[in-house]
Design a protein around this motif. Structure first.
Motif, PDB file in Angstrom:
ATOM      1  N   ALA A  63      -3.520 -10.603   9.425  1.00  0.00           N
ATOM      2  CA  ALA A  63      -4.085  -9.604   8.510  1.00  0.00           C
ATOM      3  C   ALA A  63      -5.189 -10.208   7.645  1.00  0.00           C
ATOM      4  N   CYS A  64      -5.057 -11.476   7.311  1.00  0.00           N
ATOM      5  CA  CYS A  64      -6.034 -12.141   6.438  1.00  0.00           C
ATOM      6  C   CYS A  64      -7.332 -12.517   7.151  1.00  0.00           C
ATOM      7  N   LYS A  65      -7.298 -12.622   8.471  1.00  0.00           N
ATOM      8  CA  LYS A  65      -8.485 -13.041   9.219  1.00  0.00           C
ATOM      9  C   LYS A  65      -9.648 -12.091   8.963  1.00  0.00           C
ATOM     10  N   GLY A  66     -10.711 -12.636   8.438  1.00  0.00           N
ATOM     11  CA  GLY A  66     -11.918 -11.857   8.218  1.00  0.00           C
ATOM     12  C   GLY A  66     -11.908 -10.988   6.972  1.00  0.00           C
ATOM     13  N   ALA A  67     -10.836 -11.044   6.210  1.00  0.00           N
ATOM     14  CA  ALA A  67     -10.749 -10.227   4.994  1.00  0.00           C
ATOM     15  C   ALA A  67     -11.510 -10.902   3.857  1.00  0.00           C
ATOM     16  N   PHE A  68     -12.043 -10.082   2.982  1.00  0.00           N
ATOM     17  CA  PHE A  68     -12.811 -10.588   1.833  1.00  0.00           C
ATOM     18  C   PHE A  68     -11.892 -11.162   0.763  1.00  0.00           C
ATOM     19  N   VAL A  69     -10.924 -10.388   0.345  1.00  0.00           N
ATOM     20  CA  VAL A  69     -10.030 -10.818  -0.713  1.00  0.00           C
ATOM     21  C   VAL A  69      -8.669 -10.155  -0.490  1.00  0.00           C
ATOM     22  N   PRO A  70      -7.573 -10.910  -0.574  1.00  0.00           N
ATOM     23  CA  PRO A  70      -6.272 -10.265  -0.494  1.00  0.00           C
ATOM     24  C   PRO A  70      -5.862  -9.731  -1.872  1.00  0.00           C
ATOM     25  N   LEU A  71      -5.306  -8.532  -1.892  1.00  0.00           N
ATOM     26  CA  LEU A  71      -4.875  -7.900  -3.128  1.00  0.00           C
ATOM     27  C   LEU A  71      -3.446  -7.435  -2.937  1.00  0.00           C
ATOM     28  N   ARG A  72      -2.534  -7.945  -3.742  1.00  0.00           N
ATOM     29  CA  ARG A  72      -1.114  -7.590  -3.654  1.00  0.00           C
ATOM     30  C   ARG A  72      -0.774  -6.703  -4.824  1.00  0.00           C
ATOM     31  N   THR A  73      -0.292  -5.508  -4.555  1.00  0.00           N
ATOM     32  CA  THR A  73       0.139  -4.613  -5.618  1.00  0.00           C
ATOM     33  C   THR A  73       1.656  -4.675  -5.727  1.00  0.00           C
ATOM     34  N   PRO A  74       2.193  -4.471  -6.924  1.00  0.00           N
ATOM     35  CA  PRO A  74       3.664  -4.523  -7.074  1.00  0.00           C
ATOM     36  C   PRO A  74       4.324  -3.337  -6.385  1.00  0.00           C
ATOM     37  N   ASP A  75       5.553  -3.540  -5.979  1.00  0.00           N
ATOM     38  CA  ASP A  75       6.319  -2.456  -5.337  1.00  0.00           C
ATOM     39  C   ASP A  75       6.734  -1.439  -6.385  1.00  0.00           C
ATOM     40  N   VAL A 116       0.795  -1.230   0.000  1.00  0.00           N
ATOM     41  CA  VAL A 116       0.000   0.000   0.000  1.00  0.00           C
ATOM     42  C   VAL A 116       0.824   1.275   0.000  1.00  0.00           C
ATOM     43  N   THR A 117       2.112   1.194   0.242  1.00  0.00           N
ATOM     44  CA  THR A 117       2.895   2.424   0.325  1.00  0.00           C
ATOM     45  C   THR A 117       3.466   2.856  -1.020  1.00  0.00           C
ATOM     46  N   GLY A 118       3.358   2.023  -2.029  1.00  0.00           N
ATOM     47  CA  GLY A 118       3.804   2.405  -3.371  1.00  0.00           C
ATOM     48  C   GLY A 118       2.736   3.219  -4.081  1.00  0.00           C
ATOM     49  N   GLN A 119       3.058   3.687  -5.277  1.00  0.00           N
ATOM     50  CA  GLN A 119       2.117   4.519  -6.028  1.00  0.00           C
ATOM     51  C   GLN A 119       0.819   3.789  -6.344  1.00  0.00           C
ATOM     52  N   LEU A 120       0.913   2.572  -6.857  1.00  0.00           N
ATOM     53  CA  LEU A 120      -0.286   1.828  -7.222  1.00  0.00           C
ATOM     54  C   LEU A 120      -1.093   1.436  -5.982  1.00  0.00           C
ATOM     55  N   GLY A 121      -0.422   0.924  -4.961  1.00  0.00           N
ATOM     56  CA  GLY A 121      -1.116   0.521  -3.750  1.00  0.00           C
ATOM     57  C   GLY A 121      -1.829   1.676  -3.080  1.00  0.00           C
ATOM     58  N   THR A 122      -1.179   2.832  -3.040  1.00  0.00           N
ATOM     59  CA  THR A 122      -1.806   4.024  -2.467  1.00  0.00           C
ATOM     60  C   THR A 122      -3.056   4.383  -3.250  1.00  0.00           C
ATOM     61  N   ARG A 123      -2.961   4.339  -4.569  1.00  0.00           N
ATOM     62  CA  ARG A 123      -4.115   4.688  -5.421  1.00  0.00           C
ATOM     63  C   ARG A 123      -5.258   3.692  -5.227  1.00  0.00           C
ATOM     64  N   VAL A 124      -4.934   2.406  -5.105  1.00  0.00           N
ATOM     65  CA  VAL A 124      -5.968   1.388  -4.874  1.00  0.00           C
ATOM     66  C   VAL A 124      -6.696   1.672  -3.560  1.00  0.00           C
ATOM     67  N   VAL A 125      -5.947   1.970  -2.511  1.00  0.00           N
ATOM     68  CA  VAL A 125      -6.554   2.270  -1.213  1.00  0.00           C
ATOM     69  C   VAL A 125      -7.425   3.519  -1.310  1.00  0.00           C
ATOM     70  N   GLN A 126      -6.936   4.551  -1.973  1.00  0.00           N
ATOM     71  CA  GLN A 126      -7.714   5.787  -2.131  1.00  0.00           C
ATOM     72  C   GLN A 126      -9.022   5.528  -2.873  1.00  0.00           C
ATOM     73  N   GLN A 127      -8.965   4.752  -3.937  1.00  0.00           N
ATOM     74  CA  GLN A 127     -10.162   4.472  -4.731  1.00  0.00           C
ATOM     75  C   GLN A 127     -11.169   3.630  -3.955  1.00  0.00           C
ATOM     76  N   LEU A 128     -10.698   2.630  -3.236  1.00  0.00           N
ATOM     77  CA  LEU A 128     -11.601   1.816  -2.425  1.00  0.00           C
ATOM     78  C   LEU A 128     -12.243   2.647  -1.327  1.00  0.00           C
ATOM     79  N   SER A 129     -11.460   3.507  -0.687  1.00  0.00           N
ATOM     80  CA  SER A 129     -11.995   4.385   0.356  1.00  0.00           C
ATOM     81  C   SER A 129     -13.044   5.328  -0.221  1.00  0.00           C
ATOM     82  N   ALA A 130     -12.753   5.906  -1.376  1.00  0.00           N
ATOM     83  CA  ALA A 130     -13.689   6.831  -2.023  1.00  0.00           C
ATOM     84  C   ALA A 130     -14.994   6.137  -2.404  1.00  0.00           C
ATOM     85  N   ALA A 131     -14.909   4.838  -2.682  1.00  0.00           N
ATOM     86  CA  ALA A 131     -16.092   4.051  -3.040  1.00  0.00           C
ATOM     87  C   ALA A 131     -16.790   3.484  -1.794  1.00  0.00           C
TER      88      ALA A 131
END
Length: 82
Positions: A70-82, A17-32
């Motif tokens: 971290a996986c406990k109770g999560a819907f789907v794990p999503l790994r973004t590239p560094d 989540v700290t890379g450019q793509l991961g940050t953007r994914v988190v922002q978009q999910l939060s906005a939705a």
């Protein structure tokens, strides 16, 4: 009677989540208004991830226990590239 689809309220686990793509994914999910669990190292910059609906979970990919927690109770794990 019309059946409404069930909305899954489990968080999406996002790793990288700290890379450019991961940050953007988190922002978009939060906005939705989707719940997000952001897997981040304690030593990483994370202030930009403090958004509505985002839960920060600290761990390391070299630590199997922190990944399992971290996986406990999560819907789907999503790994973004560094």
């Amino acid at each position: 009677m019309v059946n409404k689809p069930q909305i899954d309220k489990r968080p999406v686990l996002v790793v990288g989540v700290t890379g450019q793509l991961g940050t953007r994914v988190v922002q978009q999910l939060s906005a939705a208004h989707k719940p997000v669990r952001a897997f981040v190292r304690t030593t990483s910059r994370q202030d930009h991830l403090r958004l509505p609906g985002v839960q920060l979970v600290h761990g390391d990919l070299r630590d199997a226990a922190s990944i399992a927690d971290a996986c406990k109770g999560a819907f789907v794990p999503l790994r973004t590239p560094d």
